[in-house]
Design a protein around this motif. Structure first.
Motif, PDB file in Angstrom:
ATOM      1  N   PHE A   1     -44.270 -55.838 -38.390  1.00 30.74           N
ATOM      2  CA  PHE A   1     -45.168 -56.886 -37.908  1.00 30.74           C
ATOM      3  C   PHE A   1     -45.797 -57.733 -39.013  1.00 30.74           C
ATOM      4  CE2 PHE A   1     -45.196 -53.602 -34.594  1.00 30.74           C
ATOM      5  CZ  PHE A   1     -44.720 -54.353 -33.538  1.00 30.74           C
TER       6      PHE A   1
ATOM      7  N   SER B   1     -44.319 -60.436 -29.770  1.00 32.15           N
ATOM      8  CA  SER B   1     -44.506 -59.425 -30.817  1.00 32.15           C
ATOM      9  C   SER B   1     -45.947 -58.918 -30.834  1.00 32.15           C
ATOM     10  CB  SER B   1     -44.137 -60.004 -32.182  1.00 32.15           C
ATOM     11  OG  SER B   1     -42.747 -60.259 -32.254  1.00 32.15           O
TER      12      SER B   1
ATOM     13  N   VAL C   1     -46.862 -61.710 -38.252  1.00 37.77           N
ATOM     14  CA  VAL C   1     -47.278 -62.156 -36.929  1.00 37.77           C
ATOM     15  C   VAL C   1     -48.794 -62.066 -36.793  1.00 37.77           C
ATOM     16  CG1 VAL C   1     -47.105 -59.912 -35.759  1.00 37.77           C
ATOM     17  CG2 VAL C   1     -46.673 -62.009 -34.486  1.00 37.77           C
TER      18      VAL C   1
ATOM     19  N   GLY D   1     -38.979 -60.749 -28.980  1.00 37.34           N
ATOM     20  CA  GLY D   1     -39.874 -61.782 -29.471  1.00 37.34           C
ATOM     21  C   GLY D   1     -39.389 -62.404 -30.763  1.00 37.34           C
ATOM     22  N   ALA D   2     -38.863 -61.562 -31.665  1.00 37.97           N
ATOM     23  CA  ALA D   2     -38.349 -62.068 -32.942  1.00 37.97           C
ATOM     24  C   ALA D   2     -37.100 -62.907 -32.737  1.00 37.97           C
ATOM     25  CB  ALA D   2     -38.056 -60.901 -33.880  1.00 37.97           C
TER      26      ALA D   2
ATOM     27  N   GLY E   1     -42.549 -59.836 -38.885  1.00 35.79           N
ATOM     28  CA  GLY E   1     -43.078 -59.977 -37.531  1.00 35.79           C
ATOM     29  C   GLY E   1     -42.903 -61.348 -36.933  1.00 35.79           C
ATOM     30  N   ASN E   2     -43.033 -62.391 -37.751  1.00 38.67           N
ATOM     31  CA  ASN E   2     -43.007 -63.761 -37.232  1.00 38.67           C
ATOM     32  C   ASN E   2     -41.716 -64.455 -37.636  1.00 38.67           C
ATOM     33  OD1 ASN E   2     -43.943 -66.277 -36.167  1.00 38.67           O
ATOM     34  ND2 ASN E   2     -44.432 -66.890 -38.254  1.00 38.67           N
TER      35      ASN E   2
ATOM     36  N   HIS F   1     -40.699 -56.355 -29.227  1.00 37.47           N
ATOM     37  CA  HIS F   1     -40.828 -57.044 -30.513  1.00 37.47           C
ATOM     38  C   HIS F   1     -39.491 -57.651 -30.930  1.00 37.47           C
ATOM     39  CE1 HIS F   1     -41.568 -58.019 -34.636  1.00 37.47           C
ATOM     40  NE2 HIS F   1     -40.732 -57.098 -35.068  1.00 37.47           N
ATOM     41  N   TRP F   2     -38.412 -56.924 -30.726  1.00 35.38           N
ATOM     42  CA  TRP F   2     -37.081 -57.430 -31.082  1.00 35.38           C
ATOM     43  C   TRP F   2     -36.761 -58.702 -30.298  1.00 35.38           C
ATOM     44  CZ3 TRP F   2     -32.477 -57.859 -28.174  1.00 35.38           C
ATOM     45  CH2 TRP F   2     -31.339 -58.144 -28.925  1.00 35.38           C
TER      46      TRP F   2
END
Length: 268
Positions: A6, A97, A22, A88-89, A10-11, A85-86
């Motif tokens: 993260f 995320s 993120v 979102g990335a 993360g972002n 999260h995956w």
């Protein structure tokens, strides 16, 4: 692992501007003051983690006394949060995320200590959702402006002050009277976000049953809207009595605190 996922990876949205973290992306949105950027109503985000920590401290005895037993359901939730999260990335949606972080904060204790601990942690973890800048809420700005303008105009006329609405602007029908526009910052969205967050924690700590908690939380929405309508109405009243310069200057800048305090009293 969490730091790598993260903070370092993360972002994936506009890395040049925001960097890889993120969390840094989220804090940047809290600090941003432009309405068009979608986060001007999240300056309260800095307080949300502190409130969650206070709720945890308030529940410390329950956490110590409750039965603790590892649960494989928690592991499934951990996997689900990591998958979120995956996604979102891959989709370049940092908000997903951020939801994944909240899910992990809840799922890891669930896995290690079991269902009873997870129940206690459900609210303080869920409360962190108020940290996440939800850009789609900006779509409510215009409808809230129009509702507030229409209601304030009706109230002013009901109080004997002839006023007319034109879009999101209110005009006095008297010669040399006031005229002002209910702009985006006056839509009430900022106070709505703050009021819902405040009411959520107040309801959780004070109400004995789940039904009462939800009823009080639901009341935060009309309380915030009514408070904003009252503020705009009083701006018109002050403009009529003391002039537009005072009403749209000092009174406009500080009346929000008074009206928000009144909304809190109504909540209590």
């Amino acid at each position: 692992l969490g730091y790598i996922l993260f903070h370092l990876q993360g972002n994936t949205s506009d890395i040049t501007h925001f960097g890889r973290s993120v969390v840094a992306w989220m804090v940047f949105r809290w600090n941003d003051s432009s309405i068009s950027f979608g986060s001007a109503d999240y300056s309260h985000g800095f307080l949300i983690p502190l409130v969650s920590l206070y709720v945890l401290w308030h529940q410390r005895k329950e956490l110590q006394e409750v039965e603790k037993k590892a649960s494989w359901v928690g592991l499934v939730c951990i996997i689900g949060a990591l998958l979120l999260h995956w996604v979102g990335a891959k989709a370049q949606h940092p908000r997903l995320s951020l939801f994944a972080i909240i899910g992990l904060l809840w799922s890891i204790p669930y896995y290690l200590y079991g269902c009873q601990v997870a129940k206690i942690l459900l609210f303080p973890c869920s409360f962190l959702v108020f940290c996440v800048p939800l850009g789609f809420l900006d779509e409510l700005t215009f409808p809230l402006r129009m509702v507030a303008t229409t209601c304030a105009t009706a109230l002013l006329n009901g109080l004997g002050i002839a006023a007319e609405q034109s879009g999101s602007a209110i005009y006095s029908m008297a010669g040399g009277g006031f005229e002002f526009d209910v702009a985006d910052p006056c839509s009430g969205l900022r106070s709505l976000m703050a009021m819902t967050a405040l009411t959520a924690v107040y309801a959780y700590l004070t109400q004995p049953t789940l039904l009462k908690k939800w009823i009080l939380f639901a009341c935060s929405v009309p309380l915030a809207i009514v408070g904003n309508i009252a503020r705009i109405t009083t701006v018109g009243l002050v403009a009529e009595a003391f002039g537009q310069k005072l009403a749209t200057g000092i009174y406009h800048d500080y009346s929000g605190y008074i009206v928000f305090s009144f909304a809190i009293i109504l909540m209590v």
